[in-house]
Write a protein that holds these residues in place. Structure first.
Motif, short mmCIF file in Angstrom:
data_model
loop_
_atom_site.label_atom_id
_atom_site.label_comp_id
_atom_site.label_asym_id
_atom_site.label_seq_id
_atom_site.Cartn_x
_atom_site.Cartn_y
_atom_site.Cartn_z
N SER A 385 0.85 -1.19 0.00
CA SER A 385 0.00 0.00 0.00
C SER A 385 0.88 1.24 0.00
O SER A 385 1.79 1.37 0.84
CB SER A 385 -0.91 0.01 1.24
OG SER A 385 -1.54 1.28 1.37
N TYR A 386 0.60 2.16 -0.93
CA TYR A 386 1.37 3.41 -0.94
C TYR A 386 0.56 4.57 -0.36
O TYR A 386 0.78 5.74 -0.68
CB TYR A 386 1.89 3.73 -2.34
CG TYR A 386 0.90 3.67 -3.49
CD1 TYR A 386 0.13 4.77 -3.83
CD2 TYR A 386 0.79 2.52 -4.26
CE1 TYR A 386 -0.75 4.72 -4.90
CE2 TYR A 386 -0.09 2.46 -5.33
CZ TYR A 386 -0.85 3.57 -5.64
OH TYR A 386 -1.71 3.52 -6.71
N ALA A 387 -0.35 4.23 0.56
CA ALA A 387 -1.12 5.25 1.27
C ALA A 387 -0.34 5.72 2.49
O ALA A 387 -0.78 5.63 3.64
CB ALA A 387 -2.49 4.70 1.67
N THR A 388 0.86 6.19 2.23
CA THR A 388 1.72 6.74 3.28
C THR A 388 2.62 7.78 2.65
O THR A 388 2.58 8.00 1.43
CB THR A 388 2.54 5.62 3.96
OG1 THR A 388 3.22 6.15 5.09
CG2 THR A 388 3.55 5.00 2.99
N SER A 389 3.43 8.43 3.43
CA SER A 389 4.24 9.54 2.92
C SER A 389 5.31 9.06 1.95
O SER A 389 5.77 7.91 2.01
CB SER A 389 4.91 10.27 4.08
OG SER A 389 5.89 9.45 4.69
N GLU A 390 5.74 9.97 1.07
CA GLU A 390 6.82 9.63 0.14
C GLU A 390 8.11 9.32 0.90
O GLU A 390 8.90 8.47 0.48
CB GLU A 390 7.04 10.76 -0.86
CG GLU A 390 5.92 10.90 -1.88
CD GLU A 390 6.27 11.83 -3.02
OE1 GLU A 390 7.48 12.05 -3.28
OE2 GLU A 390 5.34 12.35 -3.67
N GLN A 391 8.32 9.98 2.02
CA GLN A 391 9.50 9.70 2.83
C GLN A 391 9.50 8.26 3.32
O GLN A 391 10.52 7.56 3.22
CB GLN A 391 9.55 10.66 4.02
CG GLN A 391 10.74 10.43 4.95
CD GLN A 391 10.76 11.38 6.13
OE1 GLN A 391 9.92 12.28 6.24
NE2 GLN A 391 11.70 11.18 7.04
N ASN A 392 8.35 7.80 3.83
CA ASN A 392 8.25 6.41 4.27
C ASN A 392 8.42 5.44 3.11
O ASN A 392 9.07 4.39 3.24
CB ASN A 392 6.89 6.16 4.93
CG ASN A 392 6.87 6.56 6.39
OD1 ASN A 392 7.91 6.79 7.00
ND2 ASN A 392 5.68 6.65 6.95
N LEU A 393 7.83 5.79 1.96
CA LEU A 393 7.92 4.91 0.81
C LEU A 393 9.36 4.78 0.34
O LEU A 393 9.84 3.67 0.03
CB LEU A 393 7.04 5.43 -0.33
CG LEU A 393 5.53 5.30 -0.12
CD1 LEU A 393 4.77 6.01 -1.22
CD2 LEU A 393 5.11 3.83 -0.06
N ARG A 394 10.08 5.89 0.26
CA ARG A 394 11.47 5.83 -0.20
C ARG A 394 12.33 4.98 0.73
O ARG A 394 13.16 4.18 0.28
CB ARG A 394 12.04 7.25 -0.33
CG ARG A 394 11.41 8.05 -1.46
CD ARG A 394 12.04 9.42 -1.61
NE ARG A 394 11.35 10.23 -2.59
CZ ARG A 394 11.51 10.15 -3.90
NH1 ARG A 394 12.41 9.28 -4.39
NH2 ARG A 394 10.84 10.92 -4.73
N GLU A 395 12.13 5.13 2.03
CA GLU A 395 12.91 4.34 2.97
C GLU A 395 12.53 2.86 2.88
O GLU A 395 13.40 1.98 2.90
CB GLU A 395 12.70 4.85 4.39
CG GLU A 395 13.32 4.00 5.49
CD GLU A 395 14.83 3.82 5.36
OE1 GLU A 395 15.37 2.86 5.96
OE2 GLU A 395 15.48 4.64 4.65
N ALA A 396 11.23 2.58 2.76
CA ALA A 396 10.79 1.18 2.64
C ALA A 396 11.33 0.55 1.37
O ALA A 396 11.79 -0.62 1.39
CB ALA A 396 9.26 1.11 2.67
#
Length: 408
Positions: A385-396
């Motif tokens: 799920s990409y229903a989170t911040s871009e910062q979280n997505l990049r780190e994940a």
């Protein structure tokens, strides 16, 4: 002499035998436990927008509280909420429903559950296009129905093939449940792609259609949203069109969903709801009216943000050896293949023998929570799920990349 009472033996209902708590909720619970232990877990398993509920919606709820709107309402929605739903259907979908053709419940999930409870008898079949949201099959089972999985091929964009649908229909088929854009694959149907499916249903008048449109406002790349009852008026009399405020307006916790369908079905749904929750929360109904009737510009703004996140995730995953990911047309999930990683081993020598094993590896060693595709009826994939911040997505994504590099 007093004889001690023997311990009571709990007996669960037989209908619960093949049903458990949602695997998504289990993964979320594990992730939260690890976070409490101090682990920097990033949870990409939830189907919940990270945006806040719009301010004018909150204000409407506050005003309703101050006005004393804290009592029971009509069991399946106030007349004001039904009017707002009817106007939404007319304005956005070209569908006309009277008040007694609309039901409102504690989330779109309750509307689906109510519909199955109101229509299914033992042995009745419901066709599900796999991959599908995990709760669909269990809601069918708990209503004594039989879920019938029809696998959808990645090459077809995870969309249901009309010939496969035709072969799956039997004399016991009661419903086809179609979710577009879909959870977990983000697959959406254009009018041309939906037409062959509707043609099959026209030939089988005993089969009703449940259209789960909850991700309607999350369609990308300028593609118009299409709903079945509007595309094929001949099916409107046996279609339940379901939607809600949870995803579009970031109102998951408010618990308001709604459906439009033939009045006989809506009346039967009301009977079920009258013996369970009765009305949805009165304050949430006031908030939903404000969401459906108020400014709608927030929908486009958030859709753009989600599309940008989608592209970030898809591009990063496709750069990883062993993972491939199609670009979904809607919702806020990707359904990526990890088939290229099956058979590889972790640094400790543990074999990645399934999508579930891969997801456990990501969570336990690299602090990223995603959901295996087998939970959705299609193995060797995982949902992110990409229903989170871009910062979280990049780190994940950085962690997932490193995790895959460690496999041999």
């Amino acid at each position: 002499m007093t004889v001690p009472a023997s311990p009571a033996t709990f007996l669960a209902a037989k209908r619960l035998g093949a049903i458990g708590v949602s695997e998504i909720l289990k993964i979320g619970a594990t992730a939260q436990r690890l976070k409490r232990e101090g682990r920097p877990v990033i949870v990409l398993g939830a189907g919940e927008p990270d945006f806040d509920t719009p301010d004018h919606v909150k204000a409407a709820a506050e005003a309703a509280i101050r006005a004393g709107q804290t009592k029971y309402t009509i069991l399946d929605g106030t007349s004001e909420l039904k009017a707002a739903v009817a106007e939404k259907f007319r304005r956005e979908n070209g569908l006309n429903y009277a008040s007694d053709e609309i039901t409102c419940g504690a989330g779109a999930k309750q509307v689906i559950h109510n519909a199955f409870m109101a229509t299914l008898s033992a042995g009745d079949e419901v066709i599900l296009a796999a991959p599908y949201w995990t709760s669909y099959a269990d809601m069918v089972r708990i209503a004594d129905g039989t879920p019938v999985d029809v696998p959808c091929r990645e090459a077809d964009g995870f969309r249901l093939d009309a010939d496969d649908l035709e072969r799956a229909i039997t004399p016991r088929t009661r419903w086809l449940l179609l979710n577009s854009p879909s959870n977990p694959a983000g697959a959406a149907y254009s009018a041309a792609q939906l037409r062959p499916i509707l043609d099959v249903l026209i030939r089988h008048p005993q089969v009703w259609l449940m259209a789960d449109d909850i991700y309607e406002h999350l369609s990308y790349d300028g593609a118009p949203f299409v709903t079945a009852a509007a595309l094929e008026p001949r099916l409107k009399a046996r279609t339940l069109t379901i939607n809600g405020v949870s995803k579009a307006y970031a109102m998951t916790g408010w618990r308001v969903g709604y459906g439009g369908g033939p009045r006989e079905l809506i009346a039967a749904i009301a009977v079920v709801q009258s013996q369970s929750t009765t009305n949805p929360c009165s304050i949430s109904q006031a908030a939903a009216i404000a969401a459906l009737s108020g400014p709608q510009d927030i929908l486009a703004e958030r859709r753009i943000a989600f599309q940008r996140r989608r592209d970030l995730v898809v591009d990063a995953l496709n750069a990883i050896d062993g993972i491939s990911c199609r670009r979904p047309e809607g919702a806020f999930y990707v359904f990526a293949s990890c088939a290229g990683l099956i058979g590889r081993r972790t640094p400790e020598g543990t074999e990645i023998d399934s999508d579930s094993a891969f997801c456990r590896y990501l969570l336990e060693r690299h602090d990223v929570a995603v959901v295996p595709g087998s939970c959705f009826g299609l193995a060797s994939f995982f949902r992110l799920s990409y229903a989170t911040s871009e910062q979280n997505l990049r780190e994940a994504l950085r962690r997932i990349t490193n995790a895959c590099k460690e496999l041999s």
